[in-house]
Motif scaffolding. Structure first.
Motif, mmCIF file in Angstrom:
data_model
loop_
_atom_site.group_PDB
_atom_site.id
_atom_site.type_symbol
_atom_site.label_atom_id
_atom_site.label_comp_id
_atom_site.label_asym_id
_atom_site.label_seq_id
_atom_site.Cartn_x
_atom_site.Cartn_y
_atom_site.Cartn_z
ATOM 1 N N UNK A 105 -5.270 -5.830 -54.067
ATOM 2 C CA UNK A 105 -6.622 -5.284 -53.931
ATOM 3 C C UNK A 105 -7.036 -5.166 -52.464
ATOM 4 N N UNK A 106 -6.588 -6.083 -51.640
ATOM 5 C CA UNK A 106 -7.064 -6.146 -50.253
ATOM 6 C C UNK A 106 -6.252 -5.274 -49.293
ATOM 7 N N UNK A 107 -4.970 -5.056 -49.558
ATOM 8 C CA UNK A 107 -4.109 -4.263 -48.664
ATOM 9 C C UNK A 107 -4.114 -2.815 -49.141
ATOM 10 N N UNK A 108 -4.611 -1.867 -48.326
ATOM 11 C CA UNK A 108 -4.759 -0.474 -48.770
ATOM 12 C C UNK A 108 -3.485 0.151 -49.334
ATOM 13 N N UNK A 109 -2.333 -0.114 -48.717
ATOM 14 C CA UNK A 109 -1.089 0.471 -49.199
ATOM 15 C C UNK A 109 -0.756 -0.029 -50.607
ATOM 16 N N UNK A 110 -0.971 -1.307 -50.847
ATOM 17 C CA UNK A 110 -0.718 -1.868 -52.167
ATOM 18 C C UNK A 110 -1.747 -1.356 -53.188
ATOM 19 N N UNK A 206 -15.041 -5.601 -59.508
ATOM 20 C CA UNK A 206 -13.610 -5.286 -59.465
ATOM 21 C C UNK A 206 -12.870 -6.305 -58.605
ATOM 22 N N UNK A 207 -13.498 -6.737 -57.530
ATOM 23 C CA UNK A 207 -12.889 -7.700 -56.614
ATOM 24 C C UNK A 207 -13.226 -9.132 -57.014
ATOM 25 N N UNK A 208 -13.101 -9.416 -58.275
ATOM 26 C CA UNK A 208 -13.319 -10.774 -58.793
ATOM 27 C C UNK A 208 -12.368 -11.003 -59.960
ATOM 28 N N UNK A 209 -12.252 -12.272 -60.375
ATOM 29 C CA UNK A 209 -11.462 -12.627 -61.562
ATOM 30 C C UNK A 209 -10.032 -12.077 -61.497
ATOM 31 N N UNK A 210 -9.281 -12.533 -60.492
ATOM 32 C CA UNK A 210 -7.928 -12.028 -60.257
ATOM 33 C C UNK A 210 -6.859 -12.754 -61.072
ATOM 34 N N UNK A 211 -7.220 -13.873 -61.670
ATOM 35 C CA UNK A 211 -6.228 -14.632 -62.413
ATOM 36 C C UNK A 211 -5.764 -13.915 -63.671
ATOM 37 N N UNK A 212 -4.604 -14.326 -64.196
ATOM 38 C CA UNK A 212 -4.076 -13.727 -65.413
ATOM 39 C C UNK A 212 -3.984 -14.722 -66.566
ATOM 40 N N UNK A 213 -3.977 -16.005 -66.270
ATOM 41 C CA UNK A 213 -3.799 -16.981 -67.345
ATOM 42 C C UNK A 213 -4.931 -18.009 -67.384
ATOM 43 N N UNK A 214 -5.117 -18.744 -66.291
ATOM 44 C CA UNK A 214 -6.148 -19.786 -66.255
ATOM 45 C C UNK A 214 -7.223 -19.416 -65.228
ATOM 46 N N UNK A 215 -8.469 -19.861 -65.456
ATOM 47 C CA UNK A 215 -9.560 -19.486 -64.565
ATOM 48 C C UNK A 215 -9.675 -20.341 -63.310
ATOM 49 N N UNK A 216 -8.811 -21.338 -63.166
ATOM 50 C CA UNK A 216 -8.989 -22.324 -62.102
ATOM 51 C C UNK A 216 -8.827 -21.724 -60.703
#
Length: 259
Positions: A105-110, A206-216
């Motif tokens: 999300x942070x690196x424009x190329x990615x 959009x720039x929040x909640x990046x986890x995929x399994x646990x919220x920690x």
């Protein structure tokens, strides 16, 4: 049963359960036909798997077997109990995927690659497999380097890959969980309501909640968002830069990052 076949069996099982749940208790309806979405996203997944297999060989699991055989990596330099090494592998991989997601999300190329995932104007379990092939290849190389650097156990890598796929299919589900249960489950597992916020068209969400399994990880790193600004029902899904579904077909998704 080989590693690839085992992962496929679990994937198809969880996908089937999620599709049934979405059919019986959908959170919202979308204008696009479900069959068309499923065929397009499964087509992307098949292409991604083929390209990744060609360009990376056996992927992270193969890298783990190689590291284990040759005693490469940090954890292989210590006489740790098997259970501790296994648990450490799961935790390291999960945090690494959180950081990878943040970077995409942070690196424009990615982001040019990752936004293919976010351009989906719907949000259902098939969104979990909607990625550009190059993102999958980069992610696989990233995991391979990580696995060999730390010397993670092959079993830990296999279990993590199965859990990652299962959690992604679950938390992208267009499924309704009763509010009291959702609040309880969210304490230890990322729910569809939590991850749906990440697919909001409102950039701070959009720039929040990046986890995929646990919220920690989100809570520890300050990227957690509990409630969308417009509520779950009023939140707009997708990205504002492209909202024409006719321009988001299979072939256009593949070339979009290069425009």
């Amino acid at each position: 049963m080989t590693e690839s076949l085992l992962r496929l069996v679990f994937f198809l099982g969880v996908l089937g359960v999620m599709l049934l749940w979405e059919w019986r208790s959908p959170f919202r309806t979308f204008p696009e036909d479900k069959t068309r979405r499923l065929s397009r996203h499964l087509g992307l997944m098949a292409l991604n798997s083929t390209v990744a297999r060609i360009l990376t060989g056996g992927g992270a699991y193969f890298a783990a077997e190689l590291a284990f055989e040759h005693h490469w990596g940090l954890l292989n330099q210590f006489a740790l109990p098997y259970g501790l090494s296994f648990a450490a592998g799961l935790v390291l991989l999960d945090f690494a995927i959180y950081l990878q997601h943040l970077a995409f999300h942070r690196v424009p190329l990615f982001w040019r690659l990752h936004k293919i995932h976010h351009l989906d104007l719907g949000f259902d379990t098939t969104t979990a497999i909607r990625f550009h092939p190059l993102e999958i290849v980069l992610s696989t190389y990233y995991k391979m380097v990580l696995v060999m650097a730390f010397g993670l156990l092959p079993l830990a890598v296999l279990v993590f890959e199965i859990l990652l796929n299962a959690c992604a299919l679950f938390n992208h589900g267009n499924a309704r969980i009763p509010a009291p249960w959702e609040r309880r489950v969210r304490l230890f597992l990322i729910t569809p309501d939590m991850h749906r916020i990440h697919h909001s068209s409102y950039k701070p969400e959009t720039d929040s909640n990046f986890g995929f399994s646990v919220p920690f990880w989100d809570k520890l790193c300050g990227t957690y968002c509990a409630t969308p600004q417009l509520g779950q029902g009023g939140m707009e899904i997708g990205l504002n830069e492209q909202r024409d579904p006719k321009l988001l077909n299979f072939s256009r998704l593949l070339v979009l990052p290069f425009r």
